[in-house]
Scaffold this active site. Structure first.
Site, mmCIF file in Angstrom:
data_model
loop_
_atom_site.group_PDB
_atom_site.id
_atom_site.type_symbol
_atom_site.label_atom_id
_atom_site.label_comp_id
_atom_site.label_asym_id
_atom_site.label_seq_id
_atom_site.Cartn_x
_atom_site.Cartn_y
_atom_site.Cartn_z
ATOM 1 N N HIS A 135 -4.312 -7.441 24.656
ATOM 2 C CA HIS A 135 -4.523 -6.958 23.289
ATOM 3 C C HIS A 135 -5.338 -7.965 22.479
ATOM 4 O O HIS A 135 -6.327 -7.605 21.824
ATOM 5 C CB HIS A 135 -3.162 -6.714 22.627
ATOM 6 C CG HIS A 135 -3.246 -6.332 21.185
ATOM 7 N ND1 HIS A 135 -3.220 -5.033 20.751
ATOM 8 C CD2 HIS A 135 -3.352 -7.098 20.064
ATOM 9 C CE1 HIS A 135 -3.305 -5.008 19.432
ATOM 10 N NE2 HIS A 135 -3.379 -6.249 18.993
ATOM 11 N N GLU A 136 -4.959 -9.228 22.525
ATOM 12 C CA GLU A 136 -5.636 -10.237 21.715
ATOM 13 C C GLU A 136 -7.059 -10.505 22.209
ATOM 14 O O GLU A 136 -7.984 -10.658 21.410
ATOM 15 C CB GLU A 136 -4.819 -11.530 21.701
ATOM 16 C CG GLU A 136 -3.504 -11.399 20.954
ATOM 17 C CD GLU A 136 -3.704 -10.930 19.516
ATOM 18 O OE1 GLU A 136 -4.548 -11.509 18.803
ATOM 19 O OE2 GLU A 136 -3.030 -9.966 19.109
ATOM 20 N N HIS A 139 -9.588 -7.995 20.897
ATOM 21 C CA HIS A 139 -10.172 -8.216 19.571
ATOM 22 C C HIS A 139 -11.487 -8.978 19.686
ATOM 23 O O HIS A 139 -12.473 -8.660 19.016
ATOM 24 C CB HIS A 139 -9.204 -9.018 18.691
ATOM 25 C CG HIS A 139 -8.096 -8.210 18.099
ATOM 26 N ND1 HIS A 139 -8.312 -7.074 17.352
ATOM 27 C CD2 HIS A 139 -6.748 -8.385 18.120
ATOM 28 C CE1 HIS A 139 -7.155 -6.584 16.945
ATOM 29 N NE2 HIS A 139 -6.190 -7.362 17.407
ATOM 30 N N GLU A 198 -6.787 -2.816 15.363
ATOM 31 C CA GLU A 198 -5.593 -2.972 16.185
ATOM 32 C C GLU A 198 -5.464 -1.840 17.200
ATOM 33 O O GLU A 198 -5.099 -2.057 18.356
ATOM 34 C CB GLU A 198 -4.344 -3.028 15.299
ATOM 35 C CG GLU A 198 -4.234 -4.274 14.441
ATOM 36 C CD GLU A 198 -3.926 -5.524 15.248
ATOM 37 O OE1 GLU A 198 -3.563 -5.398 16.430
ATOM 38 O OE2 GLU A 198 -4.069 -6.623 14.691
#
Length: 271
Positions: A135-136, A139, A198
């Site tokens: 997920h990170e 970004h 997100e």
């Protein structure tokens, strides 16, 4: 006439500053090149590591390193297969476990990752870590930081100043990255991304963890544990800009089949 000329240049600059991201397929406004963004991000990352306790040599630290490498390799495989083999050429990947009670993790532009030890009781295993780190990393891969910095430039300069924003940026980059990321006097205090960012990171992250060999079904269990951690109170920073827990988990469930289908293209099949 001069004002109209600047506005025209600004509009042209806006058009030229839009590029299609290979992970999202979307055109995004981006005034900030990697050559400007990455050195500053790397400097901020180094400053953070000096001011915080990095955990090394433990099983948890090794797990962070292992999962980080697998996510990196998954991103490289995906990009190469989709005609973007050089997208990550300027990345300098690092994966650090930092001692902190905070339930959080983040990735700076260019692949600089921090996982706080406070999130480990919730990740529990490598699949949980892959959920968080995928997920990170997403970004960064989707250029969300650069988009936020570009938005900050627009806010500061206004529409007429767009032409200025697209030239001579180097002197501004240090200040703008601090504003966009919430860095500076509070090094490493990352501001939450928007909900749209997100949601994109959820989608890309599921695909990356699946290609890396981690069953994306496990992402649901991680977010259920994260929801339980919140216990109806204010959510941890890591999930502060997301939709409600039930909506978010439902959205992830809908995205899992697509992630598995992408992984299958690379020979990774889940039952």
């Amino acid at each position: 006439m001069m004002k109209k000329h600047l506005i025209f240049i600004g509009i042209v600059s806006l058009i030229l500053s839009c590029a299609t991201n290979p992970f999202t397929g979307k055109k995004n406004l981006n005034f900030v090149s990697n050559s400007e963004l990455f050195p500053t991000a790397f400097q901020q990352y180094g400053a953070f590591l000096k001011e915080n306790k990095v955990i090394s040599g433990t099983l948890d630290a090794k797990s962070v390193e292992t999962v980080g490498m697998k996510i990196k390799n998954a991103a490289e495989r995906y990009l190469k297969a989709n005609g973007n083999p050089h997208y990550l050429d300027d990345y300098q990947w690092e994966y650090k476990l930092v001692e902190s009670k905070d339930v959080n993790a983040w990735c700076m532009p260019g692949g600089k990752i921090v996982v706080y030890s406070g999130i480990l009781p919730i990740t529990k295993d490598e699949a949980g870590l892959a959920t968080v780190m995928g997920h990170e990393v997403s970004h960064a891969l989707a250029n969300h930081g650069a988009q936020r910095m570009s938005a900050a430039q627009l806010q500061q300069l206004g529409a007429v100043g767009v032409a200025v924003a697209t030239s001579g940026k180097t002197e501004q980059t240090q200040a703008i990255i601090q504003q966009a990321y919430g860095l500076g006097s509070q090094v490493g205090v990352m501001l939450p991304f928007s909900r749209s960012h997100e949601s994109e990171a959820d989608q890309i992250g599921l695909t990356l963890m699946a290609i890396a060999g981690y069953n994306p079904d496990q992402a649901v269990f991680f977010w259920e544990r994260m929801s339980a951690k919140a216990g109806g109170q204010a959510p941890p920073e890591f999930m502060s800009t997301h939709p409600s827990d039930a909506t978010r988990i439902a959205n992830i469930r809908k995205l899992i089949p697509e992630a598995k289908a992408e992984a299958a293209k690379f020979g990774v099949v889940f039952k």
